[in-house]
Design a protein around this motif. Structure first.
Motif, PDB file in Angstrom:
ATOM      1  N   LEU A  10       7.984 -11.838  38.162  1.00 17.96           N
ATOM      2  CA  LEU A  10       9.143 -11.098  37.676  1.00 17.96           C
ATOM      3  C   LEU A  10       9.512 -10.049  38.710  1.00 17.96           C
ATOM      4  O   LEU A  10       8.758  -9.094  38.949  1.00 17.96           O
ATOM      5  N   VAL A  55      13.967 -13.429  38.098  1.00 17.34           N
ATOM      6  CA  VAL A  55      12.837 -14.279  38.490  1.00 17.34           C
ATOM      7  C   VAL A  55      12.525 -14.039  39.961  1.00 17.34           C
ATOM      8  O   VAL A  55      13.433 -13.954  40.799  1.00 17.34           O
ATOM      9  N   ALA A  61      10.067 -19.864  37.493  1.00 19.86           N
ATOM     10  CA  ALA A  61      10.251 -19.124  36.242  1.00 19.86           C
ATOM     11  C   ALA A  61       9.388 -17.875  36.259  1.00 19.86           C
ATOM     12  O   ALA A  61       8.387 -17.795  36.987  1.00 19.86           O
ATOM     13  N   ALA A  62       9.802 -16.907  35.479  1.00 25.59           N
ATOM     14  CA  ALA A  62       9.003 -15.700  35.266  1.00 25.59           C
ATOM     15  C   ALA A  62       8.384 -15.776  33.870  1.00 25.59           C
ATOM     16  O   ALA A  62       8.939 -16.401  32.963  1.00 25.59           O
ATOM     17  N   ALA A 101      14.515 -19.745  36.308  1.00 25.61           N
ATOM     18  CA  ALA A 101      15.497 -19.416  37.341  1.00 25.61           C
ATOM     19  C   ALA A 101      16.700 -20.342  37.244  1.00 25.61           C
ATOM     20  O   ALA A 101      17.830 -19.937  37.521  1.00 25.61           O
ATOM     21  N   SER A 105      15.430 -20.574  29.052  1.00 27.82           N
ATOM     22  CA  SER A 105      14.318 -19.692  28.757  1.00 27.82           C
ATOM     23  C   SER A 105      13.674 -20.122  27.437  1.00 27.82           C
ATOM     24  O   SER A 105      14.267 -20.876  26.657  1.00 27.82           O
TER      25      SER A 105
END
Length: 563
Positions: A10, A55, A61-62, A101, A105
């Motif tokens: 993140l 991200v 992805a975070a 990203a 989500s």
């Protein structure tokens, strides 16, 4: 309560895990080190909107994960149960937010994928977040009114709901009366037109389907000779005066087959079918003869039908509909409107009475709401003044004014929080009378007062630089008050002040590191010498300064005494 927060990919944070205990947790770090990303990660597990741009560069992805206490009862607990969320034996639940990203989500609570809105509702039950933007909101009358209503308590919430219901009833009744009175002339003119339409319709008395029936009759009469010739020819061929007709042939065939059937039972079915044909042909001859006798070729009747169709067509044009069904539908609507007009005076009286009764109910509800606000204003002002005295503002006189205004959707009060910053100074709106630092302390004082009055049981408070614009003695006071709040609630503070950080039960530092090409943030809980160095850095910008270290030790010692 929040027990643990983990962040992966993140912003500048590649990987971090923070254990958050009870009491006061302070997050510090240099500007740009990544403190904002810690708050962003915290926001994600509290249901904030996922932003793909946060991200980490190069990552798909975070991920933000946390261990939170779950509501044990109430509507939110029921919604979690309905969603299949599994709560651990210790009453905690694991929350995970994945921010893609370039993909969707995902929100997971207790092993179940759930809507992000559910997570936000859960967090609202447990956590209160205050950022710097809250100071701007505190400057608005609406925000001040909402704060006062929140402080007033649960019974007051019912009073607010009653007022809003009364407001809706009054505005709807007023609107109905206004429509009737303002449009009276036009409405009456429309009813006159509708009465004329009804007179014209009733004069013709059209019947459902009559236009189609008349059109069919007209076609017959207009072609009466061709119809007669065709029917007569069919009658003659079937059963006329000639020796050889269809009926005669069928009858002869039936007798012959009947004789044969007496000797062969297999012909019985054929005999029955042929008899049915003969009987049917005979009935058809009778019906054709009857039709010929009743066939009307009277030109006068055709003229009547043409005139009737012309009258109906004129009626359709007058009303502006394409068929007779539209005329009948218009008549039904017109009769209802005319009936309303017949009861116009009675309806007008009823609507005026409704406005009067709902206005009376609104004024009664407004008075109850105002009384609750005035009482809450007195108590809130006293509570905030007490808090300000402990926040290095002992001479400040805080007040909450509740002034009557015309009824509005929110009530019949104008709520204004005012401040006299020193003895003899006039009371002015806090937006004008308070500096940035004073406004921060007023917000903290309000939050502490609200925490004591509106939250049952421990709660988590998150403050983002609530100490903005504060320094020196006031900063020590802010730290002490946050520590006092943390005795009954979990408090997480992002701060740049050593005086505040020195009160922390848990001190987390966000530090920036780079290898020349990639920048990473490291999130570490500091203790002992490492904590002294961080407080010294906050004081002077130099963690290895002997003077700063001595001052840091002094602050830590003083904060321990103040507890």
């Amino acid at each position: 309560m929040l027990h643990e927060l983990s962040i992966t990919d993140l912003g500048v944070i590649e990987s971090a895990r923070i254990e958050v205990g009870p009491g006061l947790t302070c997050v510090t770090g240099e500007t740009g080190a990544g403190k904002t990303m810690v708050l962003t990660g915290l926001g994600l597990i509290l249901g904030a909107k996922a932003v793909p741009e946060t991200v980490r560069a190069g990552a798909d992805a975070a991920l933000a994960e946390a261990v939170l206490d779950a509501p044990r009862d109430g509507a939110i607990a029921q919604r979690l149960a309905e969603a299949g969320v599994e709560v651990d034996d210790d009453g905690t639940v694991i929350v995970a937010r994945t921010v893609g990203a370039s993909r969707r989500s995902r929100t997971v609570i207790g092993g179940r994928t759930v809507p992000q809105a559910l997570l936000a509702d859960v967090a609202a039950e447990l956590v209160t977040v205050h950022g710097q933007h809250d100071q701007a909101r505190l400057r608005t009358p609406a925000r001040q009114r909402d704060t006062l209503d929140a402080y007033a308590g649960d019974d007051h919430k019912g009073t607010v709901a009653e007022y809003r219901h009364a407001w809706t009833a009054w505005t709807e009744a007023s609107a109905a009366l206004a429509r009737m009175e303002d449009g009276a002339q036009a409405a009456r003119a429309e009813v006159v037109r509708l009465r004329d339409d009804l007179d014209a319709i009733d004069a013709l008395a059209p019947q459902p389907g009559e236009d189609e029936e008349l059109a069919a009759q007209a076609r017959v009469l207009e072609n009466a000779e061709d119809v007669r010739t065709g029917v007569a020819s069919a009658h003659a061929a079937l059963g006329g005066d000639d020796e050889f007709t269809a009926v005669a042939a069928l009858e002869a065939a039936r007798r012959a087959l009947g004789d044969a059937a007496r000797h062969d039972d297999a012909l019985g079915a054929l005999d029955e079918r042929l008899a049915s044909l003969a009987y049917g042909a005979g009935d058809l001859v009778t019906e054709l003869a009857s039709y010929l006798e009743g066939l009307d070729a009277d030109p006068a009747r055709l003229d009547e039908i043409h005139q009737r169709r012309s009258d109906l067509a004129g009626l359709m044009r007058r009303i502006g509909v394409p068929d007779l069904a539209g005329v009948l539908e218009h008549a039904e609507h017109a009769r209802a409107r005319v009936a309303e007009d017949d009861a116009w005076d009675e309806t007008l009286v009823e609507r005026r009475a409704a406005v009067a009764s709902t206005r009376s109910a609104l004024e009664e509800a407004a008075e109850r709401l105002s009384a609750g606000r005035r009482d809450a204003a007195t108590r809130l002002a006293a509570a905030v003044r007490e808090e300000l005295a402990q926040l290095a503002m002992p001479d400040a006189d805080f007040a909450v004014a509740v002034e009557p205004i015309d009824p509005a959707p929110h009530g019949a009060d104008a709520v204004a929080m005012t401040l006299a910053s020193h003895p003899g100074a006039p009371h002015r709106p806090i937006a004008e009378a308070a500096s940035g630092g004073e406004l921060s302390r007023i917000m903290l004082a309000l939050e502490v007062a609200l925490a004591h009055s509106t939250h049952e049981g421990p709660r988590t408070f998150v403050f983002d630089e609530v100490d903005a614009g504060v320094g020196g003695k006031a900063a020590v006071a802010v730290g002490g008050r946050l520590a006092a709040l943390a005795q009954t609630h979990q408090v997480i503070v992002v701060t740049h002040l050593a005086q505040v950080a020195s009160f922390a039960d848990t001190h987390v530092v966000v530090a920036k590191a780079t290898d020349g090409s990639v920048t990473r943030a490291q999130v570490t809980a500091v203790e002992a010498d490492a904590r002294v160095e961080e407080i010294a850095r906050l004081l002077s910008g130099q963690e290895d300064s002997a003077t700063a270290r001595a001052h840091a030790l002094e602050l830590l010692e003083a904060s321990g005494v103040r507890r």
